[in-house]
Design a protein around this motif. Structure first.
Motif, PDB file in Angstrom:
ATOM      1  N   GLU A  58       1.989   4.088 -11.889  1.00 39.16           N
ATOM      2  CA  GLU A  58       2.829   4.299 -10.724  1.00 39.16           C
ATOM      3  C   GLU A  58       3.994   5.228 -11.059  1.00 39.16           C
ATOM      4  O   GLU A  58       4.396   6.045 -10.249  1.00 39.16           O
ATOM      5  N   LEU A  93       6.991  -6.934   6.938  1.00 36.78           N
ATOM      6  CA  LEU A  93       5.584  -6.564   7.101  1.00 36.78           C
ATOM      7  C   LEU A  93       4.701  -7.578   6.391  1.00 36.78           C
ATOM      8  O   LEU A  93       3.627  -7.933   6.865  1.00 36.78           O
ATOM      9  N   GLU A  94       5.175  -8.063   5.234  1.00 37.63           N
ATOM     10  CA  GLU A  94       4.373  -8.992   4.444  1.00 37.63           C
ATOM     11  C   GLU A  94       4.202 -10.334   5.160  1.00 37.63           C
ATOM     12  O   GLU A  94       3.093 -10.854   5.245  1.00 37.63           O
ATOM     13  N   ILE A 120       3.685  -9.257  -5.285  1.00 36.40           N
ATOM     14  CA  ILE A 120       3.800  -9.255  -3.824  1.00 36.40           C
ATOM     15  C   ILE A 120       3.487 -10.637  -3.246  1.00 36.40           C
ATOM     16  O   ILE A 120       4.076 -11.042  -2.243  1.00 36.40           O
ATOM     17  N   ALA A 141       1.921  -9.927   8.030  1.00 39.40           N
ATOM     18  CA  ALA A 141       0.516  -9.832   7.639  1.00 39.40           C
ATOM     19  C   ALA A 141      -0.018 -11.205   7.271  1.00 39.40           C
ATOM     20  O   ALA A 141      -1.153 -11.552   7.601  1.00 39.40           O
ATOM     21  N   CYS A 188      -0.969  -2.042   9.504  1.00 37.09           N
ATOM     22  CA  CYS A 188       0.480  -1.882   9.497  1.00 37.09           C
ATOM     23  C   CYS A 188       0.892  -0.424   9.573  1.00 37.09           C
ATOM     24  O   CYS A 188       2.024  -0.114   9.907  1.00 37.09           O
ATOM     25  N   GLU A 231      -0.303  -0.779  -3.745  1.00 33.23           N
ATOM     26  CA  GLU A 231       0.941  -1.358  -4.227  1.00 33.23           C
ATOM     27  C   GLU A 231       1.853  -1.776  -3.088  1.00 33.23           C
ATOM     28  O   GLU A 231       2.654  -2.696  -3.237  1.00 33.23           O
ATOM     29  N   VAL A 232       1.772  -1.079  -1.948  1.00 35.69           N
ATOM     30  CA  VAL A 232       2.685  -1.415  -0.855  1.00 35.69           C
ATOM     31  C   VAL A 232       2.017  -2.180   0.279  1.00 35.69           C
ATOM     32  O   VAL A 232       2.699  -2.711   1.146  1.00 35.69           O
ATOM     33  N   CYS A 233       0.692  -2.239   0.260  1.00 35.48           N
ATOM     34  CA  CYS A 233      -0.013  -2.875   1.372  1.00 35.48           C
ATOM     35  C   CYS A 233       0.464  -4.322   1.554  1.00 35.48           C
ATOM     36  O   CYS A 233       0.309  -5.151   0.669  1.00 35.48           O
ATOM     37  N   PRO A 234       1.068  -4.628   2.685  1.00 37.62           N
ATOM     38  CA  PRO A 234       1.640  -5.965   2.874  1.00 37.62           C
ATOM     39  C   PRO A 234       0.571  -7.054   2.966  1.00 37.62           C
ATOM     40  O   PRO A 234       0.871  -8.223   2.746  1.00 37.62           O
ATOM     41  N   ALA A 235      -0.653  -6.675   3.302  1.00 43.06           N
ATOM     42  CA  ALA A 235      -1.700  -7.677   3.446  1.00 43.06           C
ATOM     43  C   ALA A 235      -2.537  -7.800   2.174  1.00 43.06           C
ATOM     44  O   ALA A 235      -3.483  -8.576   2.136  1.00 43.06           O
ATOM     45  N   GLN A 236      -2.185  -7.035   1.150  1.00 44.52           N
ATOM     46  CA  GLN A 236      -2.971  -6.972  -0.091  1.00 44.52           C
ATOM     47  C   GLN A 236      -4.444  -6.745   0.235  1.00 44.52           C
ATOM     48  O   GLN A 236      -5.331  -7.380  -0.337  1.00 44.52           O
ATOM     49  N   SER A 281      -1.602   3.913  -4.901  1.00 46.08           N
ATOM     50  CA  SER A 281      -0.215   3.668  -4.509  1.00 46.08           C
ATOM     51  C   SER A 281      -0.126   3.037  -3.124  1.00 46.08           C
ATOM     52  O   SER A 281       0.929   2.543  -2.748  1.00 46.08           O
TER      53      SER A 281
END
Ligand code: SF4
Ligand code: SF4
Ligand code: SF4
Ligand code: SF4
Ligand code: SF4
Lengths: 190, 430
Positions: free
Chosen positions: B188, B336-337, B315, B340, A54, A164-169, A161
């Protein structure tokens, strides 16, 4: 007065109990951890089979220069004449002119191997981890380009960090003794 | 050769064969280039960290409790800041480690690394015996604030009491999100990491600068009004064997140290005539005691009701929600999620089931979190109404950060080395 004294000793008695208990629990817990084979340190890594390229890796690391770089599983590569990782899909003509290259930093070096094959090597110092190339390679090529956290650069934050934002985990904790999740021919075939 | 670069995009998404261009069999003896994958920092480092932690805390305890000297403690602070902060980049620290512990206990499939466990337990264990010596000089977060403190302004008591509830809430939230395996919010939103790494996002850099700026005239704002680990340290230090005492021998009620603590940790004697009578205290107490279970239940119910909201931080829950809405035409476009999710060809039902499971855990944990909040508010009220019993000036062991600043104010100390420049005590006379 006598009552106050009494109270004090009672409090002291409880305090002693708490301290002894704390000591026992603490040494027990540390001992158990030290003896456990699972208590190895962990580090963060990208599972390349989950990553969807992404591009957030380039900008989400706590470091200004992302620790994520593109890596190349050479054994999976087709050594294409025109690499779909290196070149834009919407390119003008099939040349390797600069305007057709999609890597923003020109980090992919193309060199001739033997007819009709070309080798593509990533210059890690130039790569910013934008995943444009691995996206292209996944879509039109063999998927031999993939993103990894480089551990000479990563600070191993307690909370990555990017994770935390990775859309694909796709960013997971892995044992420090096996810190990379490399793509391999075998895995892809199987 | 050419057509393999330009098949229609939508086809590729679904029917990609594993490899489109079989790797060649080279005839010229070509060898694959070798890629070097550098290992993470050697485990040796985490060993050094653990030893360092213990040794520095022992040294601090020695200088504060036995030598009653602050100078060395400042040096230890500086060292901790440089080592744990700048050199080790502030990770892992004891404050964050509580989330690892929560995750190891409540969330399947995470084993607590030894070093993290030691960072969590050792400062608490030390606090049980020596008070908060970890805070005094070993915690890099504390050291960063402490070393830049100039002249501390006093925070009004009502404000101090109100703000000091935040760490309890933060501790609860941090534990909640760690126990569900969602995210480590304490890490965080650690305002110091950007400073330790001299790099970071705009928001965190701003937050960091703000806290550091406040630290120059308010004693350790993060420690007192945010730090969740400080809550645990308070509990441990309240029972400590050896405590910081302002007066080396006996307090002579001279009042000189009253304003000496920049962290409002000094307990002052309350004159008899101001003390509320036993009877009225008891009346207030019985009312407050009755309130505690009520607040706990109220909190639990609220927590349960807030569960859908809080679980949305996760998420997987977010993605499932989005995908469901997209499927039912409630929203247009993809995030994006959801992109993916489709790219990885995970069946929607699997995603929904996963999200439902996470939601269920949230229902339980947010209820507990709510009860916790209720108890915190109830007990806070309880302690505000009861805490009036001291005969002498002395440090409150739970709040005292063992910094040693107050020692020099006590005339019984009778030792010139604390009277920095000779005007130290005088200048603070009221
Ligand atoms: S953020 Fe996640 S999906 Fe995006 S490039 Fe990085 S690892 Fe891949
Ligand atoms: S396209 Fe992006 S990820 Fe690929 S080599 Fe260039 S900078 Fe690195
Ligand atoms: S752990 Fe920290 S340094 Fe490493 S990739 Fe993640 S954010 Fe970057
Ligand atoms: S209160 Fe928290 S941040 Fe402050 S010194 Fe103690 S552990 Fe560190
Ligand atoms: S040692 Fe004294 S000045 Fe320092 S935190 Fe404790 S009471 Fe306050």
């Amino acid at each position: 007065m006598a009552a106050a004294e009494n109270k004090k000793t009672r409090r002291e008695f409880i305090a002693d109990g708490i301290r002894t208990g704390g000591l026992i629990i603490a040494s027990g817990a540390i001992g158990a951890l030290a003896a456990s084979s699972h208590a190895e340190d962990t580090v963060w890594q990208i599972d390349p089979y989950k990553c969807t390229n992404c591009g957030l890796c380039a900008t989400s690391c706590v470091l200004d220069q992302s620790t994520v770089k593109c890596m190349h599983a050479f054994a999976m590569c087709g050594y294409c004449n025109l690499c779909s990782g290196m070149l834009r899909p919407e390119r003008v003509g099939n040349t390797i002119e600069a305007e057709n290259v999609q890597c923003p930093t020109f980090a992919i070096q193309r060199s001739y191997v033997e007819n009709p094959y070309f080798q593509y090597v990533i210059d890690e110092n130039l790569c910013i981890g934008c995943a444009k190339c691995s996206k292209g390679c996944d879509a039109f090529g063999n998927g031999s380009l993939f993103m990894q956290i480089r551990h000479d650069r990563c600070l191993n934050c307690n909370q990555c960090s990017i994770a935390e934002v990775c859309p694909a985990q796709a960013i997971v904790r892995v044992p420090a003794g096996k810190p990379y999740l490399l793509k391999s021919k075998i895995k892809q075939d199987g | 050769m050419f057509q393999k670069f330009t098949p229609p995009f939508f086809l590729l998404q679904i029917t990609t064969p594993p490899q489109k261009n079989p790797p060649p069999d080279f005839t010229t003896g070509y060898q694959y280039p070798v890629t070097i994958n550098p290992p993470p920092r050697a485990e040796l480092f985490t060993r050094i960290d653990m030893v360092m932690l213990a040794v520095l805390m022992l040294m601090t305890a020695y200088f504060i409790l036995y030598k009653r000297s602050r100078r060395e403690v400042r040096l230890i602070s500086l060292f901790s800041l440089l080592y744990f902060g700048f050199y080790r980049h502030g990770c892992v620290c004891s404050v964050g480690s509580l989330q690892n512990v929560a995750m190891a206990i409540f969330h399947n499939g995470y084993a607590l690394p030894l070093s993290v466990g030691v960072f969590f337990i050792l400062p608490l264990l030390f606090a049980l015996f020596f008070g908060r010596v970890f805070c005094a000089a070993v915690c890099p977060l504390g050291a960063a604030q402490d070393l830049i403190l100039q002249k501390a302004r006093r925070v009004p008591v009502w404000m101090d009491e109100t703000l000091s509830v935040i760490p309890y809430i933060y501790l609860g939230l941090g534990t909640l999100f760690a126990a569900t395996g969602t995210v480590f919010i304490i890490c965080e939103y650690d305002p110091f990491v950007a400073f330790f790494r001299l790099s970071g996002g705009a928001m965190m850099v701003t937050f960091g600068i703000l806290i550091l700026f406040l630290s120059t005239f308010i004693g350790r704002p993060y420690c007192r009004y945010l730090c969740p680990y400080g809550v645990l340290l308070r509990w441990a230090a309240a029972w400590s064997k050896w405590k910081v005492h302002v007066a080396p021998e006996k307090c002579i009620q001279c009042h000189l140290c009253a304003e000496s603590c920049p962290f409002n940790a000094m307990r002052m004697p309350v004159p008899d005539e101001v003390r509320p009578s036993r009877k009225s205290t008891r009346a207030v107490l019985s009312r407050v005691l009755w309130l505690i279970p009520f607040l706990a239940i109220l909190g639990g119910v609220t927590g349960r009701l807030a569960s859908p909201l809080l679980s949305h931080v996760d998420i997987t829950v977010q993605t499932a929600d989005r995908v469901w809405k997209e499927r039912h035409g409630l929203v247009h476009g993809e995030t994006l999620e959801s992109q993916a999710h489709r790219a990885n060809q995970i069946p929607d039902d699997l995603l929904y089931a996963k999200a439902a499971k996470i939601r269920r855990t949230y229902t339980l944990y947010t209820t507990i979190f709510g009860v916790w909040l209720g108890l915190v508010f109830g007990l806070k009220l309880f302690f505000i109404t009861t805490r009036h019993r001291w005969d002498d000036y002395d440090a409150d062991p739970a709040a005292c950060l063992a910094c040693g600043r107050c020692f020099g104010y006590c005339p019984s100390e009778a030792n010139e080395k604390y009277a920095e420049g000779g005007v130290y005590i005088k200048g603070n006379l009221k």
